[in-house]
Design a protein around this motif. Structure first.
Motif, PDB file in Angstrom:
ATOM      1  N   LEU A  15      95.255   9.284  94.150  1.00  0.00           N
ATOM      2  CA  LEU A  15      94.420  10.341  94.693  1.00  0.00           C
ATOM      3  C   LEU A  15      93.278  10.704  93.776  1.00  0.00           C
ATOM      4  O   LEU A  15      92.566  11.664  94.037  1.00  0.00           O
ATOM      5  CB  LEU A  15      95.270  11.598  94.949  1.00  0.00           C
ATOM      6  N   PRO A 167      93.674  20.520  95.904  1.00  0.00           N
ATOM      7  CA  PRO A 167      94.316  19.404  96.611  1.00  0.00           C
ATOM      8  C   PRO A 167      94.225  19.606  98.116  1.00  0.00           C
ATOM      9  O   PRO A 167      94.317  20.725  98.628  1.00  0.00           O
ATOM     10  CB  PRO A 167      95.764  19.475  96.122  1.00  0.00           C
ATOM     11  N   VAL A 168      94.038  18.504  98.828  1.00  0.00           N
ATOM     12  CA  VAL A 168      93.895  18.564 100.290  1.00  0.00           C
ATOM     13  C   VAL A 168      95.278  18.529 100.937  1.00  0.00           C
ATOM     14  O   VAL A 168      95.992  17.526 100.813  1.00  0.00           O
ATOM     15  CB  VAL A 168      93.040  17.387 100.794  1.00  0.00           C
ATOM     16  N   ARG A 171      97.209  15.478 104.923  1.00  0.00           N
ATOM     17  CA  ARG A 171      97.415  14.151 104.347  1.00  0.00           C
ATOM     18  C   ARG A 171      96.503  13.103 104.964  1.00  0.00           C
ATOM     19  O   ARG A 171      96.173  12.099 104.318  1.00  0.00           O
ATOM     20  CB  ARG A 171      98.877  13.734 104.503  1.00  0.00           C
ATOM     21  N   ALA A 174      93.237  13.513 103.163  1.00  0.00           N
ATOM     22  CA  ALA A 174      93.443  13.062 101.792  1.00  0.00           C
ATOM     23  C   ALA A 174      93.367  11.533 101.735  1.00  0.00           C
ATOM     24  O   ALA A 174      92.767  10.957 100.819  1.00  0.00           O
ATOM     25  CB  ALA A 174      94.783  13.553 101.268  1.00  0.00           C
ATOM     26  N   GLN A 197      84.852  13.948  98.631  1.00  0.00           N
ATOM     27  CA  GLN A 197      85.417  15.104  99.310  1.00  0.00           C
ATOM     28  C   GLN A 197      84.850  15.246 100.724  1.00  0.00           C
ATOM     29  O   GLN A 197      83.636  15.382 100.897  1.00  0.00           O
ATOM     30  CB  GLN A 197      85.108  16.382  98.517  1.00  0.00           C
TER      31      GLN A 197
END
Length: 212
Positions: A15, A167-168, A171, A174, A197
């Protein structure tokens, strides 16, 4: 569905950007945000114009217009002009990825959802406020640690600049950010692009709007 496909192909993808090798690692920053600090966009973040694309399904003639706000986070201030210079190629690479991924998603949504219920909206988490500046004592301690490491033949990797991106939790997005990060890095030197992003996503189905 493109989101499901993303999860399948990126389930083992990291990530964040590539790690830096070092014989000694710095401890992660633990500073609390400064009191009354307001979120802001650091100088290491590049905010291009919104990315837009149109998906057309040949058999049905269905049209889906998509707009995304995609920001690029550099590893350092020095990397910003390098990214900006290559930005047209990076954005074009993003569009190639998105056109492929969104076509399958558009087809799936057209076949399984009723008109007026096909749109999908997403907004990223709010920006984090910056931590308080380090005290003179903290800066002096860091300098001493660097000197001590040099005497031992070791190296302390400097901390990355503060990142305002939380944090996203979604999922799927992400995974999409991971995919775009990998694409963006192919156009840049190593250790240049820290993250990609997706700040906003929305779509519009002209045919659905006319039927309402």
């Amino acid at each position: 569905m493109f989101l499901t496909m993303l999860l399948a192909i990126l389930v083992v993808a990291p990530l964040s950007g590539p790690a830096h090798a070092s014989s000694k690692k710095t401890e992660p920053a633990t500073e609390e945000p400064a009191k009354n600090a307001k979120p802001e966009i650091p100088e290491t973040v590049i905010v291009p114009d919104p990315v837009s694309l149109t998906i057309v399904l040949p058999k049905s003639g269905a049209i889906r217009q998509i707009v995304l706000n995609i920001w690029l986070e550099a590893q350092s201030k020095q990397a910003v002009p390098v990214i900006e210079h290559n930005l047209p190629k990076i954005i074009n690479g993003f569009l190639v990825d998105l056109q492929r991924l969104m076509y399958r998603d558009t087809q799936q949504r057209f076949e399984t959802r009723e008109p007026g219920k096909r749109s999908f909206k997403y907004a990223a988490p709010g920006l984090l406020p910056p931590p308080p500046p380090k005290t003179e004592e903290e800066l002096a301690a860091e300098a001493e640690a660097v000197e001590a490491a040099k005497e031992k033949g070791e190296e302390i990797v400097p901390e990355l600049p503060f990142s305002p991106f939380a944090p996203v939790p979604n999922r799927y997005f992400a995974a999409l950010q991971n995919k775009l990060l990998q694409t963006g890095q192919t156009f840049l030197p190593p250790d240049t692009l820290r993250s990609v992003q997706v700040r906003m996503f929305y779509d519009f189905w002209p045919g659905d709007a006319k039927s309402r």
